[in-house]
Design a protein around this motif. Structure first.
Motif, PDB file in Angstrom:
ATOM      1  N   LYS A   1       9.495  -0.467  10.503  1.00 27.74           N
ATOM      2  CA  LYS A   1       8.269   0.238  10.914  1.00 27.74           C
ATOM      3  C   LYS A   1       7.773  -0.319  12.230  1.00 27.74           C
ATOM      4  CE  LYS A   1       6.583   1.954   6.561  1.00 27.74           C
ATOM      5  NZ  LYS A   1       5.418   2.095   5.675  1.00 27.74           N
TER       6      LYS A   1
ATOM      7  N   ASN B   1      12.469  13.983  19.510  1.00 28.37           N
ATOM      8  CA  ASN B   1      12.689  12.733  18.771  1.00 28.37           C
ATOM      9  C   ASN B   1      13.782  12.850  17.721  1.00 28.37           C
ATOM     10  OD1 ASN B   1      10.565  11.587  20.205  1.00 28.37           O
ATOM     11  ND2 ASN B   1       9.047  12.298  18.723  1.00 28.37           N
ATOM     12  N   VAL B   2      14.304  14.051  17.538  1.00 27.49           N
ATOM     13  CA  VAL B   2      15.319  14.237  16.503  1.00 27.49           C
ATOM     14  C   VAL B   2      16.640  13.642  16.973  1.00 27.49           C
ATOM     15  CG1 VAL B   2      16.649  15.942  15.200  1.00 27.49           C
ATOM     16  CG2 VAL B   2      14.203  16.304  15.595  1.00 27.49           C
ATOM     17  N   GLY B   3      17.234  12.817  16.125  1.00 29.64           N
ATOM     18  CA  GLY B   3      18.511  12.214  16.493  1.00 29.64           C
ATOM     19  C   GLY B   3      18.822  11.035  15.594  1.00 29.64           C
ATOM     20  N   ILE B   4      19.994  10.465  15.805  1.00 25.50           N
ATOM     21  CA  ILE B   4      20.449   9.388  14.913  1.00 25.50           C
ATOM     22  C   ILE B   4      19.550   8.151  15.011  1.00 25.50           C
ATOM     23  CG2 ILE B   4      22.273   7.678  14.634  1.00 25.50           C
ATOM     24  CD1 ILE B   4      24.315   9.718  14.945  1.00 25.50           C
ATOM     25  N   ASP B   5      19.217   7.775  16.236  1.00 22.22           N
ATOM     26  CA  ASP B   5      18.532   6.494  16.412  1.00 22.22           C
ATOM     27  C   ASP B   5      17.227   6.392  15.630  1.00 22.22           C
ATOM     28  OD1 ASP B   5      20.503   5.320  17.884  1.00 22.22           O
ATOM     29  OD2 ASP B   5      19.761   6.153  19.771  1.00 22.22           O
ATOM     30  N   PRO B   6      16.318   7.385  15.770  1.00 27.44           N
ATOM     31  CA  PRO B   6      15.088   7.252  14.981  1.00 27.44           C
ATOM     32  C   PRO B   6      15.362   7.264  13.482  1.00 27.44           C
ATOM     33  CG  PRO B   6      14.896   9.004  16.620  1.00 27.44           C
ATOM     34  CD  PRO B   6      16.321   8.582  16.591  1.00 27.44           C
ATOM     35  N   LEU B   7      16.364   8.055  13.085  1.00 26.75           N
ATOM     36  CA  LEU B   7      16.642   8.150  11.655  1.00 26.75           C
ATOM     37  C   LEU B   7      17.130   6.813  11.098  1.00 26.75           C
ATOM     38  CD1 LEU B   7      16.963   9.924   9.102  1.00 26.75           C
ATOM     39  CD2 LEU B   7      19.312  10.364   9.839  1.00 26.75           C
ATOM     40  N   LEU B   8      18.029   6.169  11.850  1.00 23.08           N
ATOM     41  CA  LEU B   8      18.619   4.925  11.345  1.00 23.08           C
ATOM     42  C   LEU B   8      17.722   3.698  11.568  1.00 23.08           C
ATOM     43  CD1 LEU B   8      22.384   5.310  12.329  1.00 23.08           C
ATOM     44  CD2 LEU B   8      21.235   5.971  10.228  1.00 23.08           C
ATOM     45  N   SER B   9      16.688   3.881  12.339  1.00 20.44           N
ATOM     46  CA  SER B   9      15.787   2.761  12.571  1.00 20.44           C
ATOM     47  C   SER B   9      14.801   2.692  11.406  1.00 20.44           C
ATOM     48  CB  SER B   9      15.042   2.962  13.895  1.00 20.44           C
ATOM     49  OG  SER B   9      14.100   1.930  14.061  1.00 20.44           O
ATOM     50  N   LEU B  10      15.054   1.779  10.494  1.00 20.44           N
ATOM     51  CA  LEU B  10      14.267   1.748   9.261  1.00 20.44           C
ATOM     52  C   LEU B  10      13.055   0.837   9.365  1.00 20.44           C
ATOM     53  CD1 LEU B  10      17.204   1.606   6.691  1.00 20.44           C
ATOM     54  CD2 LEU B  10      15.977   3.597   7.535  1.00 20.44           C
TER      55      LEU B  10
END
Lengths: 151, 244
Positions: free
Chosen positions: B244, B233-242
């Motif tokens: 909930k 799950n590590v990557g840009i998409d989950p991080l930038l998806s703010l």
């Protein structure tokens, strides 16, 4: 008195359950509520986002293992390394590894930093990302925030 | 129709074979008014002397090629250019198929040039030997011309009208037969002097393109399938998806 002890015990358990890596939120960033994936997350108005994942080190691996495993996976997904992985260190003295990538999607170029720290029991994955231009201008704040990791 | 010999070389799914040896020089059949039995006495069957036999062969080539999808049109244009360069021309073109005509003397050279464009997956060459048919036609034509000359002489000598009419009728029949044979000979001469090459192009499938370029993309490094779900799950998409 006995009831007070029970409450104190429960409070300790709750605090222990919420335990996870956190950063000192940089100026201009807003801290978001933690969720299942991130023990800490913050964003600035331009969309530069910081996040910390706190995971159990179930396989008892060191920081280099986790850094290599994540690096390989990200490269396979098309993340282009901007530099060789480098050493990182928190102000508390914990050593880690940092990888920096660039990703271009639908005409947008984004930068993504991944800094890994590992203890015997936990793995801390500090992530930072944003559009290239705004990320580059925020990078000093990002670097400082990474160094501020508190376990 | 005289018997013909046909040779066919086909090579499906393997590297294209070398083009055939060059066809013989342009047809040596006598020209329209060139009687091969000029020395035969008028009216006598002209079997005594036959023209020297030379091979008259109709060459036909058929090629299948693979080309990059974006290069299909360019490849067809290059094939047409090859035909132009040797004095040939495009006969037909439809979708990704093209038929060209080239001088028979340039047949081998053109087949080789198309081969050199690359991507040829199969080719076949047929060679139809029409020497015997052309020889027979030449002999029949010479005989008919001799007959015509004899009939003309007879007509000049004929006095009675019924005789003149009979000879005239026969002359007409012979003339028609001569025209027919001359037409067939002209057709065969054209076919033997020009060779046909059919080229069918197909767009390369992506995986075939890698094989053809000779530099296949190395496989991506193997990624460990760790029993640790969060790694995936590590990557840009989950991080930038703010949200909930």
């Amino acid at each position: 008195m006995r009831i007070a002890h029970i409450f104190a015990g429960l409070a300790f358990l709750v605090l222990t359950a919420c335990h996870g890596g956190r950063l000192a939120t940089p100026s201009g960033f807003a801290t978001l509520d933690s969720d299942d994936a991130y023990s800490y997350r913050a964003t600035n108005a331009q969309g530069v986002v910081l996040g910390v994942r706190t995971e159990d080190n179930d396989v008892k691996a060191n920081v280099n293992f986790w850094a290599d495993a994540l690096d390989l996976r990200l490269k396979n997904q098309g993340y282009a390394p901007l530099a060789q992985p480098s050493d990182a260190r928190t102000r508390g003295g914990l050593r880690g590894r940092q990888m920096r990538y660039e990703v271009t999607r639908e005409g947008r170029t984004e930068h993504y930093w991944l800094t890994i720290f590992a203890t015997e029991k936990k793995v801390y994955v500090v992530e930072a990302a944003g559009d290239k231009e705004v990320f580059d201008s925020a990078s000093p704040l990002v670097e400082s925030a990474i160094e501020s990791l508190k376990l | 129709m005289s018997p013909t010999a046909e040779a066919k070389v086909a090579n499906e799914g393997a590297p294209a074979p070398a083009p055939p040896p060059p066809p013989p020089a342009a047809p040596g059949a006598p020209a329209k008014d060139e009687a091969p039995v000029a020395t035969a006495p008028a009216g006598a069957p002209a079997k005594a002397k036959t023209p020297a036999k030379s091979q008259q062969i109709i060459f036909t080539g058929d090629m299948k090629m693979l080309a990059d999808e974006e290069a299909l049109t360019k490849t067809i244009d290059r094939i047409i250019d090859l035909a132009d360069n040797v004095g040939g021309h495009v006969q037909s073109r439809k979708d990704n198929d093209v038929q060209i005509k080239v001088p028979s003397t340039s047949f081998r050279e053109t087949m080789k040039a198309i081969n050199d464009l690359g991507g040829v997956t199969s080719q076949s060459i047929s060679a139809e030997d029409v020497s015997e048919e052309m020889h027979d036609l030449d002999v029949r034509l010479a005989n008919l011309r001799a007959t015509r000359t004899r009939l003309q002489e007879l007509m000049n000598k004929a006095g009675a009208i019924p005789d003149v009419l009979t000879v005239e009728k026969e002359l007409e029949r012979v003339a028609q037969e001569i025209d027919k044979i001359e037409g067939r000979l002209a057709f065969l001469k054209t076919r033997t002097s020009e060779s046909t090459i059919d080229v069918h192009l197909t767009a390369k499938p992506k995986q075939v393109q890698q094989v053809a370029t000779g530099t296949p993309t190395p496989p991506k490094p193997r990624v460990l399938d760790l029993p640790v779900p969060w790694v995936g799950n590590v990557g840009i998409d989950p991080l930038l998806s703010l949200k909930k």
